[in-house]
Scaffold this active site. Structure first.
Site, short mmCIF file in Angstrom:
data_model
loop_
_atom_site.label_atom_id
_atom_site.label_comp_id
_atom_site.label_asym_id
_atom_site.label_seq_id
_atom_site.Cartn_x
_atom_site.Cartn_y
_atom_site.Cartn_z
N ALA A 182 0.83 -1.28 0.09
CA ALA A 182 -0.03 -0.05 -0.12
C ALA A 182 0.83 1.41 -0.10
CB ALA A 182 -0.98 -0.23 1.22
N LYS A 183 2.06 1.17 0.65
CA LYS A 183 3.14 2.17 0.44
C LYS A 183 2.71 3.45 1.28
CE LYS A 183 5.66 0.72 -3.45
NZ LYS A 183 5.03 -0.38 -3.73
N ARG A 184 1.47 3.44 2.27
CA ARG A 184 0.96 4.43 2.93
C ARG A 184 2.12 5.31 3.79
NH1 ARG A 184 -3.33 3.97 -0.04
NH2 ARG A 184 -5.08 2.39 0.62
#
EC number: 4.1.1.23
Length: 274
Positions: free
Chosen positions: A94-96
């Site tokens: 997700a690379k939040r």
């Protein structure tokens, strides 16, 4: 079991360092499914079934689902993984990267809505953007460190004059993740297979952290160089391949072809470590 326990178990049970990335693009599906976003689950579930005994992890990339309004299919897919491959951990790519209450909501999304075992995060906003995920004890969080894209140099290879020794930014992230940020042993790092020298440098700075290494396969990363640079007895690696496996065939044999591609990659990684 913690995420690290799950990862070690799956690595041993399936004799594998391979993570199968799930980046579904309906336009690239085999003819019978092509262009139908409503069949994302069917496509991905077939890949999971074909590779369940070959992978140490599965990594669904959330954007490929969200772009097609397929979040419910992703939820269903994770449930299927729990049945078809209960010993294989799920890493939500997700690379939040946000702070405070927003990060708390993203953590709920990753670990409660989707039931992931680990998640990828951007550390750009600092430790308080990571802390909400670490409140989920036993879950894992992989921080972007030295990514495989050429533009990673724009920031990751810049020196920090205000930090003792003037490390490169990716070196500083590796030190923070190995040290003060890793309060409960939940952190890992994302390092691209296209930069084996940087993998080796990250491993020197973070000798025990799990490394999630994308870029083998379609992006051209070398499997043997990746294993030599990153794998240590007490430092696991998770080597991701997505497109080379998912789209090994455009025909009705796509699942069987995906299995052959996954097996070839797994075997190449194993040959390098032995």
């Amino acid at each position: 079991m913690t995420f690290l326990d799950q990862l070690r178990d799956a690595t041993a049970r399936n004799d594998s360092l391979l993570c199968v990335g799930l980046d579904p693009e309906p336009a690239r599906f085999p003819a019978a499914l092509r262009g139908d976003a409503g069949r994302i689950y069917d496509f991905c579930a077939a890949i999971v079934d074909a590779t369940a005994d070959l992978a140490c992890a599965f990594k669904p990339q959330i954007a490929y689902f969200a772009a097609h309004r397929a979040e419910e299919q992703l939820e269903r897919l994770v449930r299927h993984m729990r049945t078809a491959a209960p010993h294989v951990p799920v890493i939500l790519d997700a690379k939040r990267g946000d702070i405070g209450s927003t990060a708390e909501q993203y953590a709920i999304e990753a670990f409660e809505r989707y039931g992931a075992d680990a998640v990828t995060l951007s550390p750009f906003m600092g430790f308080d953007s990571i802390a909400p995920y670490l409140a989920y004890h036993g879950k894992g969080a992989f921080l972007l460190c030295r990514t495989s894209n050429p533009g990673g140099d724009d920031l990751q290879s810049q020196r920090l004059a205000s930090v003792e020794g003037q490390p490169l930014l990716f070196e500083h992230i590796a030190r923070q993740a190995q040290g003060p940020w890793n309060r409960n042993g939940q952190l890992g790092l994302v390092v691209g297979a296209t930069y084996p020298a940087e993998i080796e440098r990250v491993r020197a700075l973070a000798p025990t952290l799990p490394l999630l290494i994308p870029g083998v396969g379609a992006q051209g990363g070398d499997a043997a160089a990746t294993v030599r640079a990153g794998l240590r007895a007490d430092g696991p690696i998770v080597v991701n391949s997505s497109r080379a496996i998912l789209y090994a065939s455009g025909g009705d044999d796509f699942a069987a072809a995906a299995r052959l591609a996954a097996q070839a990659t797994r075997d190449a990684l194993n040959a390098a470590r032995r």
